[in-house]
Enzyme design. Structure first.
Site, PDB file in Angstrom:
ATOM      1  N   LYS A 140       0.836  -1.285   0.093  1.00  0.00           N
ATOM      2  CA  LYS A 140       0.021   0.147   0.050  1.00  0.00           C
ATOM      3  C   LYS A 140       0.904   1.270  -0.095  1.00  0.00           C
ATOM      4  O   LYS A 140       0.502   2.365  -0.689  1.00  0.00           O
ATOM      5  CB  LYS A 140      -0.743   0.157   1.243  1.00  0.00           C
ATOM      6  CG  LYS A 140      -1.756   1.155   1.180  1.00  0.00           C
ATOM      7  CD  LYS A 140      -2.610   1.587   0.042  1.00  0.00           C
ATOM      8  CE  LYS A 140      -3.582   2.863   0.104  1.00  0.00           C
ATOM      9  NZ  LYS A 140      -4.546   2.756   0.987  1.00  0.00           N
ATOM     10  N   LYS A 198      -0.056  11.724   5.576  1.00  0.00           N
ATOM     11  CA  LYS A 198       0.690  10.724   6.456  1.00  0.00           C
ATOM     12  C   LYS A 198       0.868   9.565   5.814  1.00  0.00           C
ATOM     13  O   LYS A 198       2.118   8.718   6.305  1.00  0.00           O
ATOM     14  CB  LYS A 198      -0.920  10.269   7.110  1.00  0.00           C
ATOM     15  CG  LYS A 198      -0.978   9.453   8.240  1.00  0.00           C
ATOM     16  CD  LYS A 198      -1.141   7.793   7.790  1.00  0.00           C
ATOM     17  CE  LYS A 198      -2.707   7.945   7.394  1.00  0.00           C
ATOM     18  NZ  LYS A 198      -2.852   6.560   6.939  1.00  0.00           N
TER      19      LYS A 198
END
Length: 295
Positions: free
Chosen positions: A171, A239
């Protein structure tokens, strides 16, 4: 009927939980704010007032939370998943967090008899709504097979990529590619608009060649219109790129282009644009060329 506790009913989690209801699962939802839970109830799910209430009778627990600290709190904390779930429950964490956090959570959960998969998703809000997410899964092969009915209800491309933490690593690579692609599409739009060309025609022909991408297909229309309603917020991509950079540094990997895009995203967040869609990279790209406009 398999009972699924779904923790985190935001932009991604809400549609995913709804698709599980539609697939015939008994879904119990919990969210820090109440309105998303009420929407799930309207769609056929059930409501819980606490994590413990949601997971107590669950066969499967799905978490979709913002960050590593949220996953640690919800899973490991007092009244959390490990303290409340029955032994043998399958925990599928669809959050995007640090690979090391996923490994640590899985190791701790094993001592409680809880099986864990890290299963972050890609495809944005529309992918969640359509049940067409790409899901990269880390964990034991047998747990992956046990999770397939749940994952099939929310995703289209579902692949086990390795042991615990591997899903988060893939990811992170996904977020690196998406950020870089968004920045280049943004720069291309600024470039095209500065020339005497038909931008609609240009986009069509670009999409049909090697420059074509899911980012170009899904994001370019909104970028041309300066419509940045969030499908995935810049603050969350910021983030995620932090995860990419820290994991790369730990691995001794250099990401020169990734570092530049990360700084551009950080600049937008720092000036207050974190709530916009990540396609708002266009705003900074055009301002750097002195072509900024109100959006």
């Amino acid at each position: 009927m398999t009972t699924v506790a779904f923790l985190g009913l935001g932009i991604m989690g809400g549609p995913m939980a709804r698709n599980l209801v539609r697939a015939g699962f008994d879904v119990i939802g919990f969210n820090r704010s109440r309105p998303p839970v009420d929407r799930l109830v309207e769609q056929g799910g059930r409501a819980a007032d606490s994590i413990a209430e949601a997971v107590r009778a669950a066969d499967v627990v799905v978490t979709m939370l913002p960050d590593s600290s949220d996953v640690e709190e919800v899973v490991l904390g007092e009244g959390g998943v490990l303290a409340s779930a029955k032994e043998g429950v399958l925990l599928i964490d669809c959050s995007t967090i640090r690979p090391e956090t996923s490994k640590s959570v899985a190791a701790t959960a094993e001592r409680f008899g809880v099986r864990v998969l890290d299963a972050p998703v890609s495809g944005g809000e529309q992918g969640a709504i359509d049940g067409a997410l790409s899901i990269m899964v880390g964990g034991a092969p047998e747990d992956f097979e046990a999770a397939r009915p749940v994952l099939d209800a929310v995703g289209k491309t579902i692949v086990r990529v390795g042991p615990a933490g591997a899903g988060q690593t893939v990811k992170a690579a996904n977020q690196l590619i998406v950020a870089g692609n968004l920045e280049l599409v943004a720069e291309a739009i600024v470039f095209l608009e500065a020339q005497d060309v038909d931008t609609d025609a240009a986009t069509k022909v670009l999409a049909g060649g090697l420059a074509g991408s899911a980012v170009l297909d899904r994001k370019s229309a909104g970028m041309f219109a300066r419509e940045f309603t969030p499908g995935f917020r810049l603050a969350l991509h910021h983030k995620d790129l932090g995860i990419v950079e820290s994991t790369a540094r730990e691995s001794g990997v250099v990401l020169p282009l990734g570092a530049v895009v990360s700084q551009l995203v950080a600049a937008l967040v720092a000036r207050g644009d974190g709530g916009l869609d990540h396609s708002a990279l266009l705003k900074l790209a055009e301002e750097l060329s002195g072509r900024g406009r109100k959006s």
